[in-house]
Design a protein around this motif. Structure first.
Motif, PDB file in Angstrom:
ATOM      1  N   ASN A 143       0.826  -1.212   0.000  1.00  0.00           N
ATOM      2  CA  ASN A 143       0.000   0.000   0.000  1.00  0.00           C
ATOM      3  C   ASN A 143       0.858   1.259   0.000  1.00  0.00           C
ATOM      4  O   ASN A 143       0.544   2.240  -0.685  1.00  0.00           O
ATOM      5  CB  ASN A 143      -0.929  -0.006   1.204  1.00  0.00           C
ATOM      6  N   ARG A 144       1.946   1.236   0.789  1.00  0.00           N
ATOM      7  CA  ARG A 144       2.840   2.403   0.801  1.00  0.00           C
ATOM      8  C   ARG A 144       3.454   2.636  -0.581  1.00  0.00           C
ATOM      9  O   ARG A 144       3.511   3.774  -1.061  1.00  0.00           O
ATOM     10  CB  ARG A 144       3.938   2.213   1.849  1.00  0.00           C
ATOM     11  N   CYS A 147       0.822   3.993  -3.013  1.00  0.00           N
ATOM     12  CA  CYS A 147       0.511   5.407  -2.768  1.00  0.00           C
ATOM     13  C   CYS A 147       1.606   6.320  -3.301  1.00  0.00           C
ATOM     14  O   CYS A 147       1.330   7.371  -3.901  1.00  0.00           O
ATOM     15  CB  CYS A 147       0.297   5.634  -1.277  1.00  0.00           C
ATOM     16  N   ARG A 148       2.858   5.924  -3.111  1.00  0.00           N
ATOM     17  CA  ARG A 148       3.968   6.743  -3.619  1.00  0.00           C
ATOM     18  C   ARG A 148       3.984   6.754  -5.146  1.00  0.00           C
ATOM     19  O   ARG A 148       4.254   7.788  -5.769  1.00  0.00           O
ATOM     20  CB  ARG A 148       5.285   6.197  -3.073  1.00  0.00           C
ATOM     21  N   HIS A 150       1.346   6.327  -7.073  1.00  0.00           N
ATOM     22  CA  HIS A 150       0.199   7.117  -7.515  1.00  0.00           C
ATOM     23  C   HIS A 150       0.492   8.614  -7.407  1.00  0.00           C
ATOM     24  O   HIS A 150       0.083   9.404  -8.266  1.00  0.00           O
ATOM     25  CB  HIS A 150      -1.039   6.757  -6.701  1.00  0.00           C
ATOM     26  N   GLU A 164      -8.354   1.951  -8.928  1.00  0.00           N
ATOM     27  CA  GLU A 164      -7.341   1.353  -8.064  1.00  0.00           C
ATOM     28  C   GLU A 164      -6.092   1.048  -8.875  1.00  0.00           C
ATOM     29  O   GLU A 164      -6.158   0.474  -9.965  1.00  0.00           O
ATOM     30  CB  GLU A 164      -7.887   0.068  -7.431  1.00  0.00           C
TER      31      GLU A 164
END
Length: 341
Positions: A143-144, A147-148, A150, A164
């Protein structure tokens, strides 16, 4: 004479204090955490014929020492750190925090408290707990990274990826990006590195779920027969519950996993509020099962959820009630599994 030996384990050393039934200190020893730690402690404790070892956090820093003592045929009990801290704070004249006082508090807690649990050799439950923790860590790391990635894509392309994010969609988007400035080139290069990380985490999570599925099948559990409980959720429930017989009732189990409300009543005012206590990993697993049941109209939990809404409950209150109901079902299922050979 029965002797209780409390052990305060640390990364670099272990402190042991032996007391009798009157809580009088008989001896103490501090050993370095080396390959000879168990041998030194056993040699020192040979003077006490009838002895029991009380290790603080036997599932944490004291895990290896507890396993070594069990392998030597010793009796070992696990003392929670919170229980030992209460004994130390309430003890007269020994409230200062140091290793000998901590070890003595562990011994006193094990001697007087009926709630301490005997430590057993690591078994299939321990394996499932390790696999569940690894899967959770991989999910958080993925997830980290997502997110980075994205965030970098949103700086390269207006809007980034609307849905997603996944490796294939990010790769297609990066292939069409036109980099005309040094900062854009740097962002593009970093995005490609995060894309590689995302692919690696996806492969690791797939392998993790495969191992979990095989381990859950090997355990012979019937938890997966419950609606909303797949191999990953079952792995978390079994691994973080441990020995289900340590819970006296389904209410005790619900308190442990945080699905039972907390009573904060005073006088004639009866108030119950949401519990933030308990094992949050267990609570998360039960939450996944509850949300899954709510999403499917044919599930056994959806009629219960709708009935609570008709009674005037909010959606969050109805969800909490469903989680408590699932907790009771899981408890009964774990008891049935424990009766199996």
């Amino acid at each position: 004479m029965r002797v209780m030996i409390g052990v305060d384990p640390h990364k670099g050393s272990h402190t042991a204090v032996a007391i009798d039934t009157a809580e009088s200190e008989l001896a103490r020893l501090k050993v370095r955490a080396t390959r000879r730690q168990a041998e030194e402690l056993l040699g020192w404790a040979a003077q006490f014929e009838e002895r029991t070892w009380a290790v603080e956090s036997a599932g944490g820093l004291g895990y290896l020492l507890s396993e070594q003592l069990l392998a030597a045929g010793e009796d070992v009990v696990d003392v929670p750190a919170t229980l030992a801290a209460r004994v130390r704070l309430l003890g007269s004249g020994r409230s200062q925090k140091n290793d000998p006082n901590d070890a003595r508090s562990v011994a006193v807690a094990a001697l007087r408290s009926p709630q301490v649990v005997a430590v057993d050799r690591a078994d299939h439950v321990g394996v499932l707990r390790l696999l569940a923790k690894r899967n959770t860590d991989l999910g958080r790391a993925r997830n980290r990274t997502a997110c980075r990635l994205h965030a970098l894509l949103a700086e390269l392309v207006a809007g980034g990826i609307p849905n997603e994010i996944n490796a294939s969609s990010a790769e297609r988007l990066l292939a069409d990006v036109a980099t005309t400035s040094p900062i854009a080139l740097a962002r593009h290069a970093l995005a490609l590195e995060h894309l590689d990380d995302l692919r690696r985490f996806d492969a690791q999570m797939a392998e993790s779920k495969r191992r979990i599925a095989a381990a859950v099948t090997e355990s012979g559990t019937t938890l997966t027969e419950l609606f909303g409980v797949g191999p990953v959720v079952a792995c978390m429930l079994i691994g973080y519950t441990g020995d289900v017989h340590r819970f006296r009732s389904q209410g005790h189990y619900a308190t442990y996993n945080g699905t039972a409300p907390i009573d904060v009543s005073s006088g004639g005012r009866v108030v119950q509020r949401l519990s933030r206590r308990g094992n949050r990993q267990l609570n998360h697993a039960i939450h996944i099962a509850a949300v899954t049941q709510i999403r499917h109209p044919h599930s056994p939990g959806r009629p219960f959820f709708d009935r609570k809404l008709e009674e005037g409950k909010t959606k969050k209150e109805a969800l909490r009630a469903l989680k408590r109901r699932i907790s009771d079902v899981v408890y009964r299922q774990l008891l049935l599994d424990a009766k199996q050979p």
